[in-house]
Design a protein around this motif. Structure first.
Motif, PDB file in Angstrom:
ATOM      1  N   ALA A 115      -9.508  13.675  45.871  1.00 10.38           N
ATOM      2  CA  ALA A 115      -8.596  14.819  45.710  1.00 10.38           C
ATOM      3  C   ALA A 115      -7.374  14.650  46.609  1.00 10.38           C
ATOM      4  CB  ALA A 115      -9.320  16.116  46.062  1.00 10.38           C
ATOM      5  N   LYS A 116      -6.314  15.400  46.298  1.00 12.39           N
ATOM      6  CA  LYS A 116      -5.101  15.361  47.118  1.00 12.39           C
ATOM      7  C   LYS A 116      -5.382  16.013  48.460  1.00 12.39           C
ATOM      8  CE  LYS A 116      -1.717  14.133  45.911  1.00 12.39           C
ATOM      9  NZ  LYS A 116      -1.148  12.778  45.991  1.00 12.39           N
ATOM     10  N   THR A 117      -4.870  15.428  49.525  1.00 14.21           N
ATOM     11  CA  THR A 117      -5.068  15.976  50.860  1.00 14.21           C
ATOM     12  C   THR A 117      -3.735  16.157  51.558  1.00 14.21           C
ATOM     13  OG1 THR A 117      -5.357  13.730  51.731  1.00 14.21           O
ATOM     14  CG2 THR A 117      -7.345  14.930  51.116  1.00 14.21           C
ATOM     15  N   ILE A 118      -3.678  17.183  52.412  1.00 17.19           N
ATOM     16  CA  ILE A 118      -2.463  17.449  53.182  1.00 17.19           C
ATOM     17  C   ILE A 118      -2.337  16.401  54.285  1.00 17.19           C
ATOM     18  CG2 ILE A 118      -1.368  19.131  54.721  1.00 17.19           C
ATOM     19  CD1 ILE A 118      -2.716  21.306  53.115  1.00 17.19           C
ATOM     20  N   GLY A 119      -1.088  16.017  54.573  1.00 12.53           N
ATOM     21  CA  GLY A 119      -0.847  15.028  55.610  1.00 12.53           C
ATOM     22  C   GLY A 119      -0.464  13.681  55.043  1.00 12.53           C
ATOM     23  N   GLU A 120      -0.241  13.596  53.753  1.00 10.67           N
ATOM     24  CA  GLU A 120       0.143  12.330  53.135  1.00 10.67           C
ATOM     25  C   GLU A 120       1.531  12.443  52.529  1.00 10.67           C
ATOM     26  OE1 GLU A 120      -2.746  11.706  50.092  1.00 10.67           O
ATOM     27  OE2 GLU A 120      -1.921  13.218  48.770  1.00 10.67           O
ATOM     28  N   ASP A 121       2.046  11.326  52.061  1.00 13.77           N
ATOM     29  CA  ASP A 121       3.329  11.317  51.368  1.00 13.77           C
ATOM     30  C   ASP A 121       3.086  11.407  49.869  1.00 13.77           C
ATOM     31  OD1 ASP A 121       4.715  11.084  53.722  1.00 13.77           O
ATOM     32  OD2 ASP A 121       4.732   8.895  53.679  1.00 13.77           O
ATOM     33  N   TYR A 122       3.994  12.075  49.182  1.00 16.66           N
ATOM     34  CA  TYR A 122       3.880  12.236  47.727  1.00 16.66           C
ATOM     35  C   TYR A 122       5.150  11.713  47.075  1.00 16.66           C
ATOM     36  CZ  TYR A 122       3.364  14.341  43.118  1.00 16.66           C
ATOM     37  OH  TYR A 122       3.267  14.535  41.773  1.00 16.66           O
ATOM     38  N   TYR A 123       4.999  10.870  46.063  1.00 15.67           N
ATOM     39  CA  TYR A 123       6.151  10.326  45.338  1.00 15.67           C
ATOM     40  C   TYR A 123       6.333  11.103  44.031  1.00 15.67           C
ATOM     41  CZ  TYR A 123       6.183   6.503  48.660  1.00 15.67           C
ATOM     42  OH  TYR A 123       6.272   5.773  49.824  1.00 15.67           O
ATOM     43  N   VAL A 124       7.491  11.652  43.866  1.00 14.47           N
ATOM     44  CA  VAL A 124       7.790  12.501  42.716  1.00 14.47           C
ATOM     45  C   VAL A 124       7.727  11.697  41.421  1.00 14.47           C
ATOM     46  CG1 VAL A 124       9.514  13.999  41.641  1.00 14.47           C
ATOM     47  CG2 VAL A 124       9.239  13.985  44.131  1.00 14.47           C
ATOM     48  N   LYS A 125       7.045  12.276  40.427  1.00 14.17           N
ATOM     49  CA  LYS A 125       6.953  11.649  39.112  1.00 14.17           C
ATOM     50  C   LYS A 125       7.797  12.421  38.108  1.00 14.17           C
ATOM     51  CE  LYS A 125       2.509  11.837  38.539  1.00 14.17           C
ATOM     52  NZ  LYS A 125       2.170  12.625  39.722  1.00 14.17           N
ATOM     53  N   LYS A 126       8.057  11.817  36.971  1.00 12.04           N
ATOM     54  CA  LYS A 126       8.821  12.466  35.909  1.00 12.04           C
ATOM     55  C   LYS A 126       8.095  13.721  35.449  1.00 12.04           C
ATOM     56  CE  LYS A 126      11.016  11.601  31.446  1.00 12.04           C
ATOM     57  NZ  LYS A 126      11.230  10.633  30.344  1.00 12.04           N
ATOM     58  N   GLY A 127       8.814  14.830  35.367  1.00 13.88           N
ATOM     59  CA  GLY A 127       8.227  16.090  34.943  1.00 13.88           C
ATOM     60  C   GLY A 127       7.742  16.958  36.092  1.00 13.88           C
ATOM     61  N   ASP A 128       7.747  16.411  37.324  1.00 12.65           N
ATOM     62  CA  ASP A 128       7.326  17.191  38.492  1.00 12.65           C
ATOM     63  C   ASP A 128       8.344  18.271  38.830  1.00 12.65           C
ATOM     64  OD1 ASP A 128       4.892  16.134  39.045  1.00 12.65           O
ATOM     65  OD2 ASP A 128       5.585  14.693  40.532  1.00 12.65           O
ATOM     66  N   SER A 129       7.863  19.359  39.407  1.00 18.82           N
ATOM     67  CA  SER A 129       8.711  20.379  40.011  1.00 18.82           C
ATOM     68  C   SER A 129       8.070  20.749  41.342  1.00 18.82           C
ATOM     69  CB  SER A 129       8.817  21.615  39.119  1.00 18.82           C
ATOM     70  OG  SER A 129       7.556  22.247  39.015  1.00 18.82           O
ATOM     71  N   LEU A 130       8.835  21.397  42.217  1.00 21.64           N
ATOM     72  CA  LEU A 130       8.264  21.802  43.501  1.00 21.64           C
ATOM     73  C   LEU A 130       7.078  22.734  43.299  1.00 21.64           C
ATOM     74  CD1 LEU A 130      11.379  22.302  45.826  1.00 21.64           C
ATOM     75  CD2 LEU A 130       9.818  20.384  45.717  1.00 21.64           C
ATOM     76  N   TYR A 131       7.154  23.551  42.249  1.00 24.22           N
ATOM     77  CA  TYR A 131       6.047  24.463  41.971  1.00 24.22           C
ATOM     78  C   TYR A 131       4.777  23.684  41.619  1.00 24.22           C
ATOM     79  CZ  TYR A 131       3.185  27.913  39.527  1.00 24.22           C
ATOM     80  OH  TYR A 131       2.153  28.709  39.118  1.00 24.22           O
ATOM     81  N   SER A 132       4.898  22.705  40.698  1.00 18.51           N
ATOM     82  CA  SER A 132       3.717  21.961  40.284  1.00 18.51           C
ATOM     83  C   SER A 132       3.155  21.122  41.430  1.00 18.51           C
ATOM     84  CB  SER A 132       4.048  21.067  39.086  1.00 18.51           C
ATOM     85  OG  SER A 132       5.010  20.083  39.441  1.00 18.51           O
ATOM     86  N   ILE A 133       4.057  20.599  42.290  1.00 18.77           N
ATOM     87  CA  ILE A 133       3.587  19.798  43.434  1.00 18.77           C
ATOM     88  C   ILE A 133       2.846  20.674  44.432  1.00 18.77           C
ATOM     89  CG2 ILE A 133       4.326  18.367  45.380  1.00 18.77           C
ATOM     90  CD1 ILE A 133       6.687  17.441  43.622  1.00 18.77           C
ATOM     91  N   SER A 134       3.391  21.887  44.705  1.00 19.52           N
ATOM     92  CA  SER A 134       2.748  22.778  45.677  1.00 19.52           C
ATOM     93  C   SER A 134       1.354  23.178  45.221  1.00 19.52           C
ATOM     94  CB  SER A 134       3.605  24.027  45.902  1.00 19.52           C
ATOM     95  OG  SER A 134       3.659  24.830  44.737  1.00 19.52           O
ATOM     96  N   LYS A 135       1.142  23.236  43.877  1.00 19.18           N
ATOM     97  CA  LYS A 135      -0.164  23.615  43.354  1.00 19.18           C
ATOM     98  C   LYS A 135      -1.235  22.562  43.631  1.00 19.18           C
ATOM     99  CE  LYS A 135       0.495  27.620  41.332  1.00 19.18           C
ATOM    100  NZ  LYS A 135      -0.269  28.814  41.750  1.00 19.18           N
ATOM    101  N   LYS A 136      -0.787  21.335  43.905  1.00 20.01           N
ATOM    102  CA  LYS A 136      -1.742  20.248  44.143  1.00 20.01           C
ATOM    103  C   LYS A 136      -2.341  20.323  45.549  1.00 20.01           C
ATOM    104  CE  LYS A 136       1.117  17.185  41.234  1.00 20.01           C
ATOM    105  NZ  LYS A 136       0.311  17.213  40.027  1.00 20.01           N
ATOM    106  N   TYR A 137      -1.706  21.061  46.459  1.00 24.85           N
ATOM    107  CA  TYR A 137      -2.141  21.109  47.854  1.00 24.85           C
ATOM    108  C   TYR A 137      -2.501  22.534  48.235  1.00 24.85           C
ATOM    109  CZ  TYR A 137       0.099  16.513  48.012  1.00 24.85           C
ATOM    110  OH  TYR A 137       0.467  15.229  47.763  1.00 24.85           O
ATOM    111  N   PRO A 138      -3.775  22.826  48.493  1.00 24.85           N
ATOM    112  CA  PRO A 138      -4.190  24.192  48.834  1.00 24.85           C
ATOM    113  C   PRO A 138      -3.442  24.705  50.075  1.00 24.85           C
ATOM    114  CG  PRO A 138      -6.092  22.788  48.393  1.00 24.85           C
ATOM    115  CD  PRO A 138      -4.904  21.892  48.446  1.00 24.85           C
ATOM    116  N   GLY A 139      -2.897  25.919  49.969  1.00 22.18           N
ATOM    117  CA  GLY A 139      -2.233  26.542  51.104  1.00 22.18           C
ATOM    118  C   GLY A 139      -0.790  26.149  51.306  1.00 22.18           C
ATOM    119  N   VAL A 140      -0.275  25.235  50.476  1.00 19.97           N
ATOM    120  CA  VAL A 140       1.114  24.774  50.621  1.00 19.97           C
ATOM    121  C   VAL A 140       2.003  25.542  49.657  1.00 19.97           C
ATOM    122  CG1 VAL A 140       2.680  22.810  50.360  1.00 19.97           C
ATOM    123  CG2 VAL A 140       0.444  22.479  51.408  1.00 19.97           C
ATOM    124  N   THR A 141       3.138  26.072  50.157  1.00 16.00           N
ATOM    125  CA  THR A 141       4.084  26.803  49.314  1.00 16.00           C
ATOM    126  C   THR A 141       5.315  25.947  49.046  1.00 16.00           C
ATOM    127  OG1 THR A 141       5.279  27.802  51.170  1.00 16.00           O
ATOM    128  CG2 THR A 141       3.319  28.960  50.365  1.00 16.00           C
TER     129      THR A 141
END
Length: 601
Positions: free
Chosen positions: A550-576
């Motif tokens: 699963a995705k964990t906080i404390g790592e780097d994330y590389y943006v993919k096509k179709g990503d938005s800040l909203y969809s990325i934040s949903k991948k990490y619990p507690g991250v806005t």
């Protein structure tokens, strides 16, 4: 014996109580370590008031859709009033109904073949559009009637907004006419509608309707005929006076119609046809769609500081699209603050209560959020080291079989038939959505070939070999749902805890219409699949289990096509969204594929 049993029961009871205390203590310790953002800490202190029903998101999409506007505009510009349309409506019955309308209207409504042809054309081609328009009218018509009553303008002119903009305040014509009443820039300025970088009051339902009412009153004082007023609204008073001269001085619309511009010749008949369909919609089986909110269920508040729709939406827990719907005159999704001027925000009444009860906290957060230093996106791209994406060689699928799509098929049923994944079928056939065309040929790789190729990718391990991770690729697991009778996007989104926007984005939907049996993507979860040079077991299933994390906080994330800040934040619990923007110095949610984001936790 009895004493022994009692002693045993007492000891078990105290053991359970002690275990429960340990569990509660552990839970408390875990919860105390969770850090919340400043936004969440502010919202946790809000006084909640539930006074009205929230605006339904499906209705919002209907209100902001430009589909009907495009269709009706094309119809009015190209409709031929002289072509007879085959539609069941006896001419004598139509004459009787038009006579009834004429008796209670200041317009001179009389039968002619051209009007009958346009009414039948709308009945044949636009019944569904009028069903949706009648739902929108429940929100807008009270605004129009109130403004017209103040100026003694016939209330029937409310139907003109249907012809002009299909009741869409964001409608813009090819010539630049804007809003419900389609004001050109110069006309908007003439009637003191503010148009600047932040505001365009041509899209404000209240102010634009007041301006339209004032225009109608002035034109009636000139022509003394409401049909000519409508003609002047469409083509300008100059074209109407030219038509009067060319007709030999006649002053009735039906007498000068052939001397008017072609579009205006169909404009007034389209208005009368619209009035007829609203008056007799039940007789023609047109059932208005449900309007979830009425205008009286909203209210306005004066904004004392500059605020963005994003800040307001985050604070009040409401979709930003809802703010855009209720406040269409703010062009940049920002409520500005001008000295010696007042700016108002329209909200559902329950949100008004929350805003008013927590006004100081809301302005304090907006000031804090706006004051955070955010590096401009172009500068950030210059100072951020460029990361070259590692090329991944994808093998060409071999030995594909062909399958012809049949009636009742969907991707889910076809995938189940061949025991493969829906995602694989989409990849093999370069499909961007789940929609299928009857008779299309699909390429399918049977399950045994999939397994064979999968094993060839993994090097055969030697006995006792240790697995070593070489590369890691990001993949998404998609959860699909088949539409059943009674389903709509709203209840499906609620059922799976996602937003309507996500559902429409994942499935490339441009409207809210759903076909029975359609397969919808209702969840996307990102996993990390690790490619190994050797595995300790011959079991592919064991390898797949070890390869997923699963995705964990404390790592780097590389943006993919179709990503938005909203969809990325949903991948990490507690991250806005605000957290991600703060950690990466992002402004205005400007992200691009390949961009590296820090998820600091």
């Amino acid at each position: 014996m009895i004493i022994r049993k009692i002693s045993l029961a007492v000891s078990v009871f105290f053991s359970i109580a002690g275990f429960a205390q340990d569990v509660v203590k552990t839970d408390t310790e875990i919860k105390s370590e969770i850090k919340i953002s400043y936004l969440d800490s502010v919202k946790n202190t809000f006084v909640k008031n539930d006074l009205a029903i929230r605006v339904d998101s499906l209705w919002m999409n209907e209100l902001t859709s430009l589909d009907i506007y495009d269709d009706l505009t094309k119809d009015i510009q190209t409709i031929n009033k002289d072509i007879t349309v085959d539609q069941e409506l006896p001419t004598e019955l139509l004459k009787q109904r038009l006579q009834v309308m004429n008796e209670k209207s200041p317009f001179e409504i009389e039968y002619n073949q051209g009007l009958e042809n346009i009414i039948k054309s709308f009945l044949k081609n636009r019944k569904k559009s009028f069903s949706r328009l009648m739902a929108l009218s429940e929100y807008y018509f009270p605004i129009f009637e109130d403004a017209f009553a103040k100026q003694n303008v016939p209330l029937e002119i409310k139907y003109l907004a249907v012809v002009e903009s299909a009741l869409n305040p964001k409608a813009v014509s090819k010539m630049g006419a804007t809003g419900l009443w389609q004001f050109m820039y110069a006309t908007g300025k003439q009637y003191e509608l503010k148009i600047d970088s932040y505001i365009d009051e041509r899209s404000d339902p209240l102010k634009a309707t007041a301006a339209a009412s004032e225009y109608m009153t002035k034109m009636f004082s000139i022509f003394g005929d409401w049909e000519l007023v409508l003609a002047s609204y469409n083509s300008g008073p100059g074209n109407v006076t030219k038509a009067i001269r060319r007709s030999g001085g006649k002053t009735k619309y039906w007498d000068i119609r052939n001397y008017l511009p072609k579009e205006t010749q169909g404009y007034v008949p389209a208005f009368l046809a619209t009035m007829y369909l609203f008056e007799y919609h039940k007789e023609h089986g047109i059932n208005p769609e449900r309007a979830v909110v009425k205008n009286f269920e909203t209210d306005t508040i004066r904004i004392k500081e500059k605020m963005s729709f994003k800040q307001i939406a985050d604070l009040l827990d409401m979709p930003q699209s809802q703010l855009e719907l209720l406040n269409p005159s703010y062009k940049l999704k920002i409520v500005p603050f001008y000295q010696n001027e007042q700016h108002f925000l329209r909200l559902p009444k329950d949100k008004v209560a929350t805003f008013v009860a927590n006004e100081d906290k809301i302005y304090a957060y907006a000031k804090y959020d706006s004051g955070i230093y955010k590096m401009p996106s172009r500068l950030a791209q210059k100072v951020t080291p460029k990361v070259k994406a590692k090329p991944v060689k994808v093998p060409e699928p071999l030995d594909l079989e062909s399958y012809i799509v049949q009636k009742g098929d969907n991707l889910s049923s076809i995938a189940q038939k061949y025991d493969v994944a829906v995602a694989d079928i989409k990849e093999w056939n370069n499909l961007k959505s789940n929609a299928l065309v009857l008779g299309r040929s699909l390429k399918i790789k049977p399950k045994d070939l999939v397994s064979k190729n999968s094993q060839e990718v993994i090097k055969k391990p030697t006995e006792g070999a240790i697995a070593s991770a070489e590369t890691a690729d990001k993949n998404e697991i998609e959860v699909e749902y088949v539409v059943k009778s009674g389903d709509n996007l709203g209840n499906i989104a609620k059922k799976f805890g996602v937003t309507l926007a996500d559902l429409k984005e994942w499935n490339n939907l441009t409207s809210n219409n759903l076909a029975l049996g359609k397969s919808l993507i209702v969840s996307k979860k990102e996993t990390t699949v690790v490619e190994t040079t050797a595995v300790a077991s011959n079991s592919i299933d064991s390898f797949k289990k070890k390869a997923t994390s699963a995705k964990t906080i404390g790592e780097d994330y590389y943006v993919k096509k179709g990503d938005s800040l909203y969809s990325i934040s949903k991948k990490y619990p507690g991250v806005t969204i605000s957290d991600i923007k703060k950690w990466n110095g992002i402004k205005d949610e400007d992200i691009k594929p390949g961009m590296k984001l820090k998820i600091n936790g």
